[in-house]
Design a protein around this motif. Structure first.
Motif, PDB file in Angstrom:
ATOM      1  N   VAL A   1      28.286  -1.652-144.164  1.00 42.13           N
ATOM      2  CA  VAL A   1      27.394  -0.716-143.470  1.00 42.13           C
ATOM      3  C   VAL A   1      27.870  -0.516-142.029  1.00 42.13           C
ATOM      4  O   VAL A   1      27.880   0.601-141.521  1.00 42.13           O
ATOM      5  CB  VAL A   1      25.936  -1.210-143.537  1.00 42.13           C
ATOM      6  N   ARG A   2      28.294  -1.596-141.375  1.00 38.45           N
ATOM      7  CA  ARG A   2      28.834  -1.479-140.013  1.00 38.45           C
ATOM      8  C   ARG A   2      30.090  -0.627-139.990  1.00 38.45           C
ATOM      9  O   ARG A   2      30.281   0.197-139.106  1.00 38.45           O
ATOM     10  CB  ARG A   2      29.154  -2.853-139.445  1.00 38.45           C
ATOM     11  N   GLN A   3      30.971  -0.843-140.978  1.00 40.60           N
ATOM     12  CA  GLN A   3      32.211  -0.061-141.032  1.00 40.60           C
ATOM     13  C   GLN A   3      31.929   1.421-141.257  1.00 40.60           C
ATOM     14  O   GLN A   3      32.713   2.274-140.860  1.00 40.60           O
ATOM     15  CB  GLN A   3      33.131  -0.605-142.126  1.00 40.60           C
ATOM     16  N   ALA A   4      30.789   1.719-141.869  1.00 48.86           N
ATOM     17  CA  ALA A   4      30.391   3.109-142.071  1.00 48.86           C
ATOM     18  C   ALA A   4      29.792   3.710-140.797  1.00 48.86           C
ATOM     19  O   ALA A   4      29.439   4.882-140.764  1.00 48.86           O
ATOM     20  CB  ALA A   4      29.395   3.210-143.225  1.00 48.86           C
ATOM     21  N   GLY A   5      29.651   2.880-139.748  1.00 49.09           N
ATOM     22  CA  GLY A   5      29.204   3.396-138.459  1.00 49.09           C
ATOM     23  C   GLY A   5      27.729   3.216-138.161  1.00 49.09           C
ATOM     24  O   GLY A   5      27.203   3.815-137.226  1.00 49.09           O
ATOM     25  N   PHE A   6      27.034   2.369-138.933  1.00 46.43           N
ATOM     26  CA  PHE A   6      25.607   2.169-138.727  1.00 46.43           C
ATOM     27  C   PHE A   6      25.337   0.814-138.092  1.00 46.43           C
ATOM     28  O   PHE A   6      26.070  -0.140-138.303  1.00 46.43           O
ATOM     29  CB  PHE A   6      24.845   2.251-140.054  1.00 46.43           C
ATOM     30  N   ALA A   7      24.245   0.741-137.326  1.00 48.36           N
ATOM     31  CA  ALA A   7      23.753  -0.540-136.833  1.00 48.36           C
ATOM     32  C   ALA A   7      22.937  -1.177-137.954  1.00 48.36           C
ATOM     33  O   ALA A   7      22.323  -0.482-138.757  1.00 48.36           O
ATOM     34  CB  ALA A   7      22.882  -0.327-135.597  1.00 48.36           C
ATOM     35  N   VAL A   8      22.932  -2.505-138.011  1.00 51.07           N
ATOM     36  CA  VAL A   8      22.270  -3.215-139.108  1.00 51.07           C
ATOM     37  C   VAL A   8      21.413  -4.347-138.575  1.00 51.07           C
ATOM     38  O   VAL A   8      21.854  -5.120-137.731  1.00 51.07           O
ATOM     39  CB  VAL A   8      23.307  -3.822-140.091  1.00 51.07           C
ATOM     40  N   ASP A   9      20.184  -4.452-139.070  1.00 49.64           N
ATOM     41  CA  ASP A   9      19.366  -5.655-138.926  1.00 49.64           C
ATOM     42  C   ASP A   9      19.337  -6.297-140.300  1.00 49.64           C
ATOM     43  O   ASP A   9      19.021  -5.630-141.291  1.00 49.64           O
ATOM     44  CB  ASP A   9      17.928  -5.324-138.505  1.00 49.64           C
ATOM     45  N   TRP A  10      19.658  -7.578-140.383  1.00 52.36           N
ATOM     46  CA  TRP A  10      19.711  -8.276-141.671  1.00 52.36           C
ATOM     47  C   TRP A  10      18.565  -9.269-141.741  1.00 52.36           C
ATOM     48  O   TRP A  10      18.504 -10.215-140.971  1.00 52.36           O
ATOM     49  CB  TRP A  10      21.042  -8.985-141.808  1.00 52.36           C
ATOM     50  N   SER A  11      17.644  -9.042-142.654  1.00 53.88           N
ATOM     51  CA  SER A  11      16.546  -9.968-142.914  1.00 53.88           C
ATOM     52  C   SER A  11      16.841 -10.703-144.206  1.00 53.88           C
ATOM     53  O   SER A  11      17.233 -10.105-145.200  1.00 53.88           O
ATOM     54  CB  SER A  11      15.212  -9.215-143.035  1.00 53.88           C
ATOM     55  N   ARG A  12      16.623 -11.992-144.202  1.00 51.22           N
ATOM     56  CA  ARG A  12      16.956 -12.822-145.358  1.00 51.22           C
ATOM     57  C   ARG A  12      15.845 -12.869-146.414  1.00 51.22           C
ATOM     58  O   ARG A  12      16.046 -13.375-147.497  1.00 51.22           O
ATOM     59  CB  ARG A  12      17.287 -14.250-144.923  1.00 51.22           C
ATOM     60  N   ASP A  13      14.667 -12.342-146.068  1.00 54.91           N
ATOM     61  CA  ASP A  13      13.575 -12.303-147.050  1.00 54.91           C
ATOM     62  C   ASP A  13      12.577 -11.211-146.661  1.00 54.91           C
ATOM     63  O   ASP A  13      12.649 -10.650-145.572  1.00 54.91           O
ATOM     64  CB  ASP A  13      12.875 -13.663-147.173  1.00 54.91           C
ATOM     65  N   GLY A  14      11.667 -10.925-147.582  1.00 49.62           N
ATOM     66  CA  GLY A  14      10.695  -9.854-147.361  1.00 49.62           C
ATOM     67  C   GLY A  14       9.760 -10.101-146.203  1.00 49.62           C
ATOM     68  O   GLY A  14       9.389  -9.177-145.477  1.00 49.62           O
ATOM     69  N   VAL A  15       9.360 -11.340-145.986  1.00 45.89           N
ATOM     70  CA  VAL A  15       8.456 -11.665-144.876  1.00 45.89           C
ATOM     71  C   VAL A  15       9.147 -11.384-143.544  1.00 45.89           C
ATOM     72  O   VAL A  15       8.572 -10.786-142.643  1.00 45.89           O
ATOM     73  CB  VAL A  15       7.986 -13.137-144.957  1.00 45.89           C
ATOM     74  N   GLN A  16      10.395 -11.802-143.431  1.00 49.39           N
ATOM     75  CA  GLN A  16      11.153 -11.547-142.200  1.00 49.39           C
ATOM     76  C   GLN A  16      11.333 -10.049-141.984  1.00 49.39           C
ATOM     77  O   GLN A  16      11.223  -9.556-140.864  1.00 49.39           O
ATOM     78  CB  GLN A  16      12.508 -12.250-142.281  1.00 49.39           C
ATOM     79  N   ALA A  17      11.609  -9.306-143.051  1.00 49.16           N
ATOM     80  CA  ALA A  17      11.770  -7.850-142.940  1.00 49.16           C
ATOM     81  C   ALA A  17      10.479  -7.191-142.482  1.00 49.16           C
ATOM     82  O   ALA A  17      10.488  -6.310-141.622  1.00 49.16           O
ATOM     83  CB  ALA A  17      12.217  -7.273-144.279  1.00 49.16           C
ATOM     84  N   GLU A  18       9.356  -7.623-143.055  1.00 56.44           N
ATOM     85  CA  GLU A  18       8.060  -7.059-142.667  1.00 56.44           C
ATOM     86  C   GLU A  18       7.770  -7.331-141.192  1.00 56.44           C
ATOM     87  O   GLU A  18       7.305  -6.460-140.464  1.00 56.44           O
ATOM     88  CB  GLU A  18       6.950  -7.650-143.537  1.00 56.44           C
ATOM     89  N   THR A  19       8.083  -8.531-140.735  1.00 60.43           N
ATOM     90  CA  THR A  19       7.885  -8.878-139.322  1.00 60.43           C
ATOM     91  C   THR A  19       8.743  -7.987-138.428  1.00 60.43           C
ATOM     92  O   THR A  19       8.283  -7.496-137.399  1.00 60.43           O
ATOM     93  CB  THR A  19       8.214 -10.361-139.085  1.00 60.43           C
ATOM     94  N   ALA A  20       9.991  -7.774-138.824  1.00 58.84           N
ATOM     95  CA  ALA A  20      10.886  -6.916-138.040  1.00 58.84           C
ATOM     96  C   ALA A  20      10.326  -5.502-137.939  1.00 58.84           C
ATOM     97  O   ALA A  20      10.325  -4.903-136.861  1.00 58.84           O
ATOM     98  CB  ALA A  20      12.280  -6.897-138.663  1.00 58.84           C
ATOM     99  N   LEU A  21       9.844  -4.978-139.051  1.00 62.33           N
ATOM    100  CA  LEU A  21       9.302  -3.618-139.045  1.00 62.33           C
ATOM    101  C   LEU A  21       8.067  -3.521-138.156  1.00 62.33           C
ATOM    102  O   LEU A  21       7.901  -2.547-137.420  1.00 62.33           O
ATOM    103  CB  LEU A  21       8.980  -3.165-140.463  1.00 62.33           C
ATOM    104  N   LYS A  22       7.195  -4.520-138.201  1.00 59.41           N
ATOM    105  CA  LYS A  22       5.988  -4.511-137.367  1.00 59.41           C
ATOM    106  C   LYS A  22       6.352  -4.542-135.891  1.00 59.41           C
ATOM    107  O   LYS A  22       5.734  -3.866-135.073  1.00 59.41           O
ATOM    108  CB  LYS A  22       5.098  -5.704-137.712  1.00 59.41           C
ATOM    109  N   THR A  23       7.353  -5.338-135.544  1.00 51.55           N
ATOM    110  CA  THR A  23       7.766  -5.453-134.145  1.00 51.55           C
ATOM    111  C   THR A  23       8.313  -4.127-133.630  1.00 51.55           C
ATOM    112  O   THR A  23       7.975  -3.686-132.531  1.00 51.55           O
ATOM    113  CB  THR A  23       8.823  -6.568-133.996  1.00 51.55           C
TER     114      THR A  23
END
Length: 115
Positions: free
Chosen positions: A20-42
């Motif tokens: 994804v980085r090589q395609a030119g995008f920034a990436v946030d990597w969450s290791r589980d759904g709870v972490q992803a949900e927290t990232a989205l809320k923030t």
């Protein structure tokens, strides 16, 4: 554009993140759904504050008026310093990758975009 990658397998997550980085995008990597949900809320919390500040500068809740104020944003949010470049992209954004080892969060890497 920033992509939120949710993947608990370290090998697969690393491979997808690099692609994804090589395609030119920034990436946030969450290791589980709870972490992803927290990232989205923030991010939503900071986005709300950026919009409210733009509405205050425009003295209006009319999008035709307050959207013109967004490029003037200079806000220290929970996710970091928020400002935009001439194209309207986030300037100086950062992505931090974490890994859980022995039940403890460890920072793998923080990547800062151009300022």
């Amino acid at each position: 554009m920033k992509i939120l990658l949710v993947e608990d397998d370290p090998t697969l997550g690393e491979a997808v993140m690099l692609a994804v980085r090589q395609a030119g995008f920034a990436v946030d990597w969450s290791r589980d759904g709870v972490q992803a949900e927290t990232a989205l809320k923030t991010y939503a919390y900071d986005a709300m504050h950026v919009l409210i500040a733009a509405m205050k500068r425009a003295d209006s809740s009319d999008p035709a008026k307050y959207l013109a104020e967004l490029p003037k944003t200079d806000y220290q949010g929970v996710t970091g310093h928020i400002r935009f470049d001439a194209k309207g992209d986030l300037a100086g954004g950062a992505v931090t990758l974490y890994q859980v080892k022995n039940g403890k969060w460890q920072t793998l890497e923080t990547v800062q975009s151009g300022k």
